[in-house]
Design an enzyme around this catalytic site. Sequence first.
Site, short mmCIF file in Angstrom:
data_model
loop_
_atom_site.label_atom_id
_atom_site.label_comp_id
_atom_site.label_asym_id
_atom_site.label_seq_id
_atom_site.Cartn_x
_atom_site.Cartn_y
_atom_site.Cartn_z
N TYR A 159 -1.19 -30.48 -1.34
CA TYR A 159 -0.50 -30.06 -2.80
C TYR A 159 -1.36 -30.86 -3.94
O TYR A 159 -1.13 -30.75 -5.00
CB TYR A 159 0.69 -30.02 -2.87
CG TYR A 159 1.21 -28.93 -2.45
CD1 TYR A 159 1.73 -28.77 -0.93
CD2 TYR A 159 2.03 -28.04 -3.14
CE1 TYR A 159 2.31 -27.46 -0.70
CE2 TYR A 159 2.71 -26.76 -2.76
CZ TYR A 159 2.79 -26.80 -1.47
OH TYR A 159 3.36 -25.65 -0.68
N LYS A 231 2.65 -32.71 11.99
CA LYS A 231 1.71 -32.14 12.82
C LYS A 231 0.66 -33.16 13.45
O LYS A 231 -0.73 -32.95 13.26
CB LYS A 231 0.98 -30.93 12.30
CG LYS A 231 -0.04 -30.13 12.84
CD LYS A 231 0.85 -29.27 13.88
CE LYS A 231 -0.04 -28.48 14.64
NZ LYS A 231 0.40 -27.65 15.89
N ASP A 297 5.15 -26.90 14.54
CA ASP A 297 5.39 -25.79 15.13
C ASP A 297 6.35 -25.65 16.12
O ASP A 297 7.19 -24.51 16.19
CB ASP A 297 4.13 -25.12 15.70
CG ASP A 297 3.53 -26.37 16.75
OD1 ASP A 297 3.86 -27.47 16.31
OD2 ASP A 297 2.78 -26.16 17.70
N ASP A 321 7.41 -26.82 2.61
CA ASP A 321 7.28 -25.84 2.01
C ASP A 321 7.73 -24.57 2.94
O ASP A 321 8.46 -23.79 2.87
CB ASP A 321 6.04 -25.44 1.48
CG ASP A 321 5.83 -24.21 0.64
OD1 ASP A 321 7.02 -23.96 -0.16
OD2 ASP A 321 4.69 -23.94 0.10
#
Length: 434
Positions: A159, A231, A297, A321
């Site tokens: 972002y 992640k 995930d 998000d």
Amino acid sequence: MTYTHLVIPQNGQRITIQNGKLQVPDHPIIPFIEGDGSGPEIWRAASRVFDAAIQKAYGSARAIVWMEVYAGEKSHNLFDTWLPDDTIAAFREFLLGIKGPLTTPVGGGFRSINVALRKELDLYACVRPVRWFQGAPSPVKHPEYVNMVIFRENTEDLYSGIEFEQGSEANTRFRELFKANFPAEFAKIRFPDTVSFGIKPISEEGSKRLVRAAIHYALENHRQSVTLVHKGNIMKYTEGAFRLWGYEVAKQEFGDRVFTLLDYNAVKAEKGEEIANQVQEEALKSGRLLVKDMIMDAMLERTITRAREYDVIATPNLNGDYLSDALAAQVGGLGIAPGGNINYESGVAVFEATHGTAPRSAGKNRANPSSVILSGEMMLRYMGWAEAATLIIKGLEGTMAAKTVTNEMFPLVDGGTLLNTTQFGDAIIQHMDN
Ligand code: NAD
């Protein structure tokens, strides 16, 4: 502070912060942005709910003195700017604020007014509680298992808006620089001649202050666990570092008030799984907070299959998000998910609807005002006005349990009654007394 366009109400006082603690007078001035599209009608319903809850909780001893500030289309029409300096200055001076959804200007000089506000005010924690209200339609069997509070980092990650568009002169310069200085990394790029670049900054300070806020919140509110969602298996030095820094904060700053997955793994390696399970169980029984982590995930899968095991979540910007919207969908959609953007050191906090302007509903008095109403509920709690906040929850619980719903939920609720935005606000106020 002098403002060009704003009128400061004379009958209220400023909220201040001393030694990290908010000092809230009985008649605080709070700036609000009504928002674009469906924003004004949502704001009218929501502000009546706030005033009613405060009046019912404290009689005439307390009241919010609302002060309108501007952003988005209304500001553009009135002052020819999408985000006036006055608005940023007012949030800084009065510390708290609340806003409806804003249209993202096309070619307005910045990507989004919301992102600009968060950056200008350094509102690093985007706090999103997600819970189900009985009666809300849901696509899952057990929406009541979802009761989480997401702490999404708000100022870093992809972002940051550092991108080099394919074909641009900046892209060529960046590519040449990169190629010359990092030939081994450059060689990993599959299609180097047609690539666009984006940069993902994730820092130690940025990660630690976010995780600190999440752990603090979890301890204060007697929550069961904090999960660091990342992640890091793929992005080792950004998302992976977020995880490591998160555990560092937990260990170094919260010491014996937490029990981490790293503690568990250490016992397991030395003494086996059974003992590790026992040690963890005892630690949690004695009131320690569990701090664990999960790959992004897998987390999306877990939020559907094992939602009960997750409570407070701390995560970098982009994961947050995705996760916020996925969780909101389980409990009735974006129309009811609230959010707060907070800097816990300066005290500045802007609470906001998490949905957009719902332009197709604008002017029809049919949008769901719950997201702004629950954002106000968060704000009241942040101010320490918990009694008023609790009345809002009670009012919304009663309204939803009675299957009285707004337009977007109506087709999904068997035997439901359709209310417009104004009536929905009225119903919440009535249910505060039941
Ligand atoms: P949106 O959230 O406005 O609409 C998405 C869908 O959700 C639509 O079907 C809409 O009708 C529905 N919806 C949204 N809020 C609702 C509510 N309160 N009650 C009932 N239904 C509701 O998203 P969009 O259409 O992608 O964006 C519209 C505008 O809003 C764009 O300019 C966008 O940039 C902006 N936006 C602003 C924010 C914000 O201010 N926080 C967030 C997202 C989008």
